[in-house]
Design a protein around this motif. Structure first.
Motif, PDB file in Angstrom:
ATOM      1  N   ALA A 127      41.914  49.673  40.092  1.00 10.78           N
ATOM      2  CA  ALA A 127      42.604  48.405  39.380  1.00 10.78           C
ATOM      3  C   ALA A 127      42.831  48.053  37.800  1.00 10.78           C
ATOM      4  CB  ALA A 127      41.727  48.121  40.710  1.00 10.78           C
ATOM      5  N   VAL A 128      43.825  47.751  38.177  1.00 10.46           N
ATOM      6  CA  VAL A 128      44.297  47.181  36.605  1.00 10.46           C
ATOM      7  C   VAL A 128      44.060  45.895  36.307  1.00 10.46           C
ATOM      8  CG1 VAL A 128      45.336  49.520  35.867  1.00 10.46           C
ATOM      9  CG2 VAL A 128      46.599  47.783  36.417  1.00 10.46           C
ATOM     10  N   TYR A 129      43.704  45.039  35.151  1.00 14.76           N
ATOM     11  CA  TYR A 129      44.213  43.860  34.732  1.00 14.76           C
ATOM     12  C   TYR A 129      44.557  44.000  33.456  1.00 14.76           C
ATOM     13  CZ  TYR A 129      43.180  39.155  32.532  1.00 14.76           C
ATOM     14  OH  TYR A 129      43.403  38.161  32.096  1.00 14.76           O
ATOM     15  N   ARG A 146      36.941  50.183  40.112  1.00  9.25           N
ATOM     16  CA  ARG A 146      36.903  50.577  39.097  1.00  9.25           C
ATOM     17  C   ARG A 146      37.847  50.248  38.210  1.00  9.25           C
ATOM     18  NH1 ARG A 146      35.318  57.083  40.719  1.00  9.25           N
ATOM     19  NH2 ARG A 146      38.182  56.173  41.682  1.00  9.25           N
ATOM     20  N   PHE A 147      37.847  49.036  37.515  1.00  8.68           N
ATOM     21  CA  PHE A 147      38.552  48.561  36.354  1.00  8.68           C
ATOM     22  C   PHE A 147      39.019  48.969  35.025  1.00  8.68           C
ATOM     23  CE2 PHE A 147      37.996  44.756  39.563  1.00  8.68           C
ATOM     24  CZ  PHE A 147      39.257  43.984  39.232  1.00  8.68           C
ATOM     25  N   GLY A 148      40.550  49.243  35.128  1.00 11.49           N
ATOM     26  CA  GLY A 148      40.552  49.702  33.662  1.00 11.49           C
ATOM     27  C   GLY A 148      41.400  48.247  33.566  1.00 11.49           C
ATOM     28  N   VAL A 199      35.730  50.500  33.333  1.00 15.94           N
ATOM     29  CA  VAL A 199      35.688  51.108  33.256  1.00 15.94           C
ATOM     30  C   VAL A 199      35.992  52.383  32.294  1.00 15.94           C
ATOM     31  CG1 VAL A 199      35.011  52.072  35.887  1.00 15.94           C
ATOM     32  CG2 VAL A 199      37.236  52.657  34.940  1.00 15.94           C
ATOM     33  N   ALA A 200      37.670  51.625  32.375  1.00 14.21           N
ATOM     34  CA  ALA A 200      38.325  51.733  31.068  1.00 14.21           C
ATOM     35  C   ALA A 200      39.300  51.650  29.894  1.00 14.21           C
ATOM     36  CB  ALA A 200      39.155  53.011  31.473  1.00 14.21           C
TER      37      ALA A 200
END
Length: 331
Positions: A69-71, A6-8, A33-34
């Motif tokens: 996880a974040v990008y 699930r990426f933010g 997801v965000a």
């Protein structure tokens, strides 16, 4: 259903909206997801793109337990700060290139991620396109004999210079960091060797302390000579050429084959006069997301290791030193 990462998304930057979010949605093991913005754009962007959650600060997104996880596509100067903050919140990090503005910061980012047990990767998406592995196969098979020279080029004409962050030195702007980093990286990646000497010269914008064009020369540890050109002042071109004792290989869509439908074009010319062309297809952005997500879900090693990221930042540091001093730098 298969579990998904699930990426933010930290920022509503154009590359996130136009490229990375669509790429994540093309991958079965990942989802968005965000999204967060500190300029009041998150809610509108979330509505337009169908993203479940929107936050008015990056910290709020990092506090969301539903984000794995974040990008990070923030300006270059902010990469280290927000990668470390994300790691401290136990989020895996995929960060746009260059990872940071110096080797010391890259080391701090890697240390923070390792201490918190999360993965960290610099988003050099081009390396996931299968055309480069095909080039390596051709070199290993001796198609062009012994490699002696590699030339790389990545340029485009930048129009909106008054407002574009690429023209802001304090944010880590300039053609070396924006497109030249691909040239340096691909030379190291394709030749599987590090530079031991380099020399760089640049032409700077007369009103800002950013390089508009940078041309560099490198001597690699395996004896191969390499040159690169990167620019905001030239027509769009993204290619590399490798010359050996028996022929040459030209990759004419080296870094952005996606603008031509995803097809990488490889031309092989040999000393006997023969010439052939191969087209290799691949969705490099989706392949990058899938690789990173699989590493999170399955514990598989990253293709692009922390050691390789450190060596990339070291090479860029040397380029900037040569750019400023006008001297040959020995690594």
């Amino acid at each position: 259903m298969e579990r998904k990462v699930r990426f933010g998304i930290i920022s509503t930057a154009a590359i996130a909206q136009e490229v990375m979010i669509p790429a994540i949605r093309r991958v079965e093991c990942a989802e968005v997801v965000a999204i967060a913005s500190e300029r009041g754009k998150a809610n509108q962007t979330a509505r337009e793109l169908g993203i479940p959650k929107a936050y008015d600060s990056y910290d709020q997104l990092l506090d969301d337990p539903d984000v794995d996880a974040v990008y990070i596509p923030l300006p270059n100067s902010l990469h280290a700060e927000w990668t470390i903050k994300a790691a401290n919140k136990k989020k895996h990090v995929l960060c746009e290139k260059p990872a940071a503005l110096c080797e010391e910061d890259v080391r701090r980012m890697i240390e923070a991620c390792e201490e918190n047990g999360v993965l960290f990767m610099e988003a050099f998406m081009y390396q996931f396109h299968p055309q480069h592995e095909r080039v390596k196969q051709l070199l290993a098979a001796g198609e062009i004999g012994d490699v002696k020279y590699m030339r790389t080029h990545f340029s485009f004409y930048l129009k909106d210079r008054e407002t574009n962050i690429r023209m802001n030195d304090e944010l880590g702007g300039g053609s070396l960091f924006d497109v030249g980093c691909y040239c340096v990286h691909s030379t190291r990646h394709v030749l599987d060797a590090e530079p031991v000497e380099l020399f760089v010269q640049s032409r700077f914008d007369p009103h800002r302390s950013v390089d508009l064009t940078t041309i560099g020369w490198m001597k690699m540890e395996n004896g191969v000579f390499a040159q690169f050109t990167c620019s905001f002042d030239m027509f769009f071109k993204n290619e590399y050429e490798i010359i050996g004792t028996k022929g040459k290989i030209v990759v004419s869509r080296a870094y952005r084959p996606d603008v031509d439908g995803g097809g990488g074009r490889i031309t092989v010319v040999t000393a006997d006069g023969s010439e052939r062309e191969e087209t290799v297809f691949g969705d490099q952005y989706a392949l990058q997301i899938e690789h990173f997500s699989r590493a999170i879900l399955e514990g598989t090693p990253l293709l692009y290791s922390p050691e390789r990221m450190i060596k990339q930042s070291r090479a860029l540091d040397a380029c900037r030193t040569s750019m400023k001093t006008g001297a040959i730098v020995r690594l």
